[in-house]
Design a protein around this motif. Structure first.
Motif, PDB file in Angstrom:
ATOM      1  N   VAL A   1      -2.154 -17.166  29.837  1.00 44.84           N
ATOM      2  CA  VAL A   1      -3.858 -17.549  30.045  1.00 44.84           C
ATOM      3  C   VAL A   1      -4.693 -16.486  29.159  1.00 44.84           C
ATOM      4  CG1 VAL A   1      -6.036 -17.514  31.455  1.00 44.84           C
ATOM      5  CG2 VAL A   1      -3.974 -18.729  32.190  1.00 44.84           C
TER       6      VAL A   1
ATOM      7  N   ARG B 243      -5.955 -24.320  27.683  1.00 41.81           N
ATOM      8  CA  ARG B 243      -6.157 -23.144  28.608  1.00 41.81           C
ATOM      9  C   ARG B 243      -6.174 -23.675  29.993  1.00 41.81           C
ATOM     10  NH1 ARG B 243     -10.238 -20.763  31.228  1.00 41.81           N
ATOM     11  NH2 ARG B 243     -10.253 -18.512  31.501  1.00 41.81           N
TER      12      ARG B 243
ATOM     13  N   VAL C  81      -4.404 -22.398  33.359  1.00 35.82           N
ATOM     14  CA  VAL C  81      -5.059 -21.703  34.254  1.00 35.82           C
ATOM     15  C   VAL C  81      -4.704 -22.530  35.477  1.00 35.82           C
ATOM     16  CG1 VAL C  81      -7.473 -21.750  35.470  1.00 35.82           C
ATOM     17  CG2 VAL C  81      -7.164 -20.919  33.120  1.00 35.82           C
TER      18      VAL C  81
END
Length: 382
Positions: free
Chosen positions: A285, A304, A308
């Motif tokens: 991340v 991303r 996450v």
């Protein structure tokens, strides 16, 4: 664009050029050039006399080619006046050729084709097969690209970033036909790295090696896609992984971070994990944050969101996803994955099916369809 009209005009235009004195082969080449120009120009500015327009443009193309051939013959006639042959000064023009083939005046597909032809040494037939297009189409693409850059001077510095983007496009084509474009991209990038001392060139080479190392495990024997988490890591090429990580570490030590180095760092974290469960998602991340800062790419932010979801839980991943445009490619597939991770199998199955309908790649479509079917079967069996 009325393609039927265009095709119906070709024989008449070709006959006009032949009657004017053009040989058939040259006339046919000129007509094809005129057709390409018509496709480009007519949608915005249709001519009142389509056949007359095609004849005019084709005749001009023929005259241009004839003048060029005449000039060539004159140069050949002057050979006897040139100094006798001798040792050729040592020079390496390969780098300038990279810059020429990735010239900003070329579109991505033309730049890729010209790079494969001029730098990679592939034939037009090989390139056409790799891209699953007719050889004649690829020949026209390469011919137009060569004409576009024919007047470009080679005494000016080129843009390394443009060259890297072209090589990255080649690599992402993977494998089709009888040419392994991923392997060819690795070879060309190695060649470039030997000539250019630039951390982003090293970063791209490291990225390619790390992705290429996982290639044997990406597909099952039946050709279906195998997700990263389900791949047999024993089939990964540890030699390529070690080489890629070594190249990346040297590049990062120069403290000139670029997008390819950041992508390679993410790939290295995946490659370095003994199992999917041991992946350092928190650090991934952080690297996606760096990559988003460098590129401001919505696709990076989409990836991303997946990271996450792994690092902080699917709820956090869905929250990150909610901030992104739903029209992004793979947005629906990512949403399906995160909902499945959250335990909402019904929503996940519906989204996987929707993502499959949107997919343009057949292997990806089949993979998403199977995910939806698996979840639906599980629900029905409860």
């Amino acid at each position: 664009m009325d393609e039927a009209l265009l095709r119906s005009l070709v024989p008449g235009v070709l006959i006009v050029l032949v009657r004017r004195g053009a040989d058939f082969a040259a006339a046919e080449d000129a007509v094809q050039d005129a057709l390409v120009e018509a496709v480009r120009v007519w949608p915005a500015d249709p001519p009142r006399d389509p056949k007359g327009w095609l004849v005019t443009v084709a005749w001009r193309r023929f005259l241009d080619a004839t003048r060029a051939d005449t000039a060539r013959r004159r140069r050949e006639d002057r050979v006897d006046e040139e100094p006798p042959p001798g040792p050729v000064p040592a020079a390496d023009d390969t780098l300038q050729l990279y810059f020429l083939c990735a010239h900003p005046s070329l579109g991505p597909s033309a730049a890729v084709a010209l790079t494969l032809r001029a730098v990679g040494g592939l034939t037009t037939r090989q390139i056409a097969r790799a891209y699953l297009v007719p050889e004649a189409t690829m020949a026209q693409r390469i011919s137009r690209a060569k004409r576009t850059v024919s007047g470009v001077r080679l005494d000016r510095p080129g843009d390394v970033g443009t060259v890297l983007r072209v090589l990255y496009l080649v690599f992402n084509e993977g494998y089709s036909g009888d040419v392994d474009l991923a392997a060819e991209a690795v070879r060309l990038t190695r060649q470039l790295a030997a000539r250019v001392d630039h951390p982003e060139v090293a970063g791209l080479l490291a990225l390619m090696l790390l992705h290429h190392a996982r290639r044997p495990a990406r597909t099952a024997p039946d050709g279906s896609l195998v997700p990263l988490a389900e791949q047999d890591r024993g089939r990964w090429d540890t030699r390529l992984i070690a080489e890629g990580i070594g190249i990346l570490q040297s590049a990062l030590a120069r403290d000139r971070l670029g997008e390819f180095q950041a992508q390679a760092a993410i790939a290295a974290l995946h490659a370095d994990a003994p199992t999917a469960g041991e992946t350092d998602w928190v650090q991934i991340v952080e690297w996606y944050d760096e990559l988003a800062r460098l590129t401001d790419s919505p696709v990076v932010r989409l990836n991303r969101a997946v990271a996450v979801g792994e690092a902080d839980g699917p709820g956090a991943g869905l929250a990150a996803l909610a901030a992104l445009d739903e029209s992004l490619p793979r947005h629906t597939a990512v949403a399906a994955h995160l909902h499945e991770r959250a335990g909402d199998r019904e929503t996940a199955a519906r989204l996987y099916a929707e993502a499959a309908r949107k997919a343009t790649d057949l292997a990806e479509r089949d993979h998403l369809t199977r995910r939806a079917a698996r979840l639906n079967t599980h629900r029905e069996g409860r």
